[in-house]
Design a protein around this motif. Structure first.
Motif, short mmCIF file in Angstrom:
data_model
loop_
_atom_site.label_atom_id
_atom_site.label_comp_id
_atom_site.label_asym_id
_atom_site.label_seq_id
_atom_site.Cartn_x
_atom_site.Cartn_y
_atom_site.Cartn_z
N MET A 56 91.63 64.22 81.22
CA MET A 56 91.33 65.38 82.05
C MET A 56 91.15 64.95 83.52
N ARG A 57 90.37 63.89 83.75
CA ARG A 57 90.13 63.43 85.12
C ARG A 57 91.40 62.91 85.78
N LEU A 58 92.23 62.20 85.04
CA LEU A 58 93.50 61.74 85.61
C LEU A 58 94.35 62.92 86.03
N GLY A 59 94.41 63.94 85.19
CA GLY A 59 95.16 65.14 85.53
C GLY A 59 94.62 65.83 86.76
N GLU A 60 93.31 65.86 86.90
CA GLU A 60 92.69 66.49 88.07
C GLU A 60 92.93 65.68 89.35
N LEU A 61 92.89 64.36 89.25
CA LEU A 61 93.00 63.50 90.44
C LEU A 61 94.43 63.26 90.89
N SER A 62 95.38 63.41 90.01
CA SER A 62 96.77 63.11 90.34
C SER A 62 97.39 64.28 91.12
N ALA A 63 98.07 63.93 92.20
CA ALA A 63 98.78 64.94 92.98
C ALA A 63 100.10 65.31 92.32
N GLU A 64 100.55 64.48 91.39
CA GLU A 64 101.81 64.71 90.69
C GLU A 64 101.55 64.98 89.22
N PRO A 65 102.48 65.67 88.56
CA PRO A 65 102.28 65.94 87.13
C PRO A 65 102.32 64.65 86.32
N LEU A 66 101.53 64.63 85.26
CA LEU A 66 101.46 63.46 84.39
C LEU A 66 101.93 63.84 82.99
N ARG A 67 102.61 62.91 82.34
CA ARG A 67 103.01 63.07 80.94
C ARG A 67 102.36 61.92 80.18
N PHE A 68 101.62 62.25 79.14
CA PHE A 68 100.91 61.24 78.36
C PHE A 68 101.59 61.02 77.02
N SER A 69 101.72 59.75 76.64
CA SER A 69 102.17 59.37 75.30
C SER A 69 101.07 58.52 74.70
N GLU A 70 100.54 58.94 73.55
CA GLU A 70 99.42 58.24 72.93
C GLU A 70 99.86 57.55 71.65
N PHE A 71 99.41 56.30 71.48
CA PHE A 71 99.74 55.52 70.30
C PHE A 71 98.48 54.80 69.82
N VAL A 72 98.32 54.72 68.49
CA VAL A 72 97.19 54.02 67.89
C VAL A 72 97.69 52.66 67.43
N VAL A 73 97.04 51.59 67.88
CA VAL A 73 97.49 50.24 67.53
C VAL A 73 96.79 49.68 66.31
N ASN A 74 95.75 50.36 65.85
CA ASN A 74 95.00 49.92 64.68
C ASN A 74 94.82 51.11 63.74
#
Length: 146
Positions: free
Chosen positions: A65-83
């Motif tokens: 949420m904070r990254l989305g608020e602070l970024s002037a550009e749109p963000l795309r997130f890809s989430e992966f679980v390593v364990n």
């Protein structure tokens, strides 16, 4: 000894509210400003555990949420679980192979974020095989993993 970027990362995680705010903003600007060619910034999140750890779940939700608020550009997130849940000995090489095939032919991520110690340790072991040129933010670490 740790360098200045690592110190800024630690401040972003353990500092007081004002320090954390400015440290996160400085990190985001430093890490995302290096790749100005993409309109949408791709952020890869490597998580230590499945969605059942309330502390990491809450931390990750607030972080995104904070990254989305602070970024002037749109963000795309890809989430992966390593364990993944249910494994006493996680299939690490299978995860490396999966991530390499998922990102084959794709531009490098603009930022890689690990949440939790297991994901940080995984990425440190396999960074050269995965995203060697992408900036990394190690998040939600305690002193055992720092």
């Amino acid at each position: 000894m740790i360098g200045p970027i690592a110190r800024l990362r630690i401040l972003a995680i353990v500092g007081g509210p004002a320090i954390r705010h400015y440290a996160w903003a400085a990190l985001l600007v430093m890490l995302l400003a290096s790749s100005a060619e993409a309109a949408v910034r791709h952020v890869v999140i490597l998580q230590s555990a499945e969605r059942s750890n309330l502390v990491l779940d809450r931390f990750t939700a607030i972080l995104l949420m904070r990254l989305g608020e602070l970024s002037a550009e749109p963000l795309r997130f890809s989430e992966f679980v390593v364990n993944p849940a249910g494994f006493s000995d996680p299939p690490e090489q299978a995860m490396v192979d999966f991530l390499r095939s998922a990102f084959a032919g794709q531009p490098r991520p603009d930022l890689v974020i690990t949440t939790g110690g297991a994901a940080a340790a995984f990425f440190q072991r396999h960074r050269a095989q995965l995203f060697p040129d992408s900036p990394i933010l190690y998040a939600a670490l305690d002193l055992r993993w720092a």
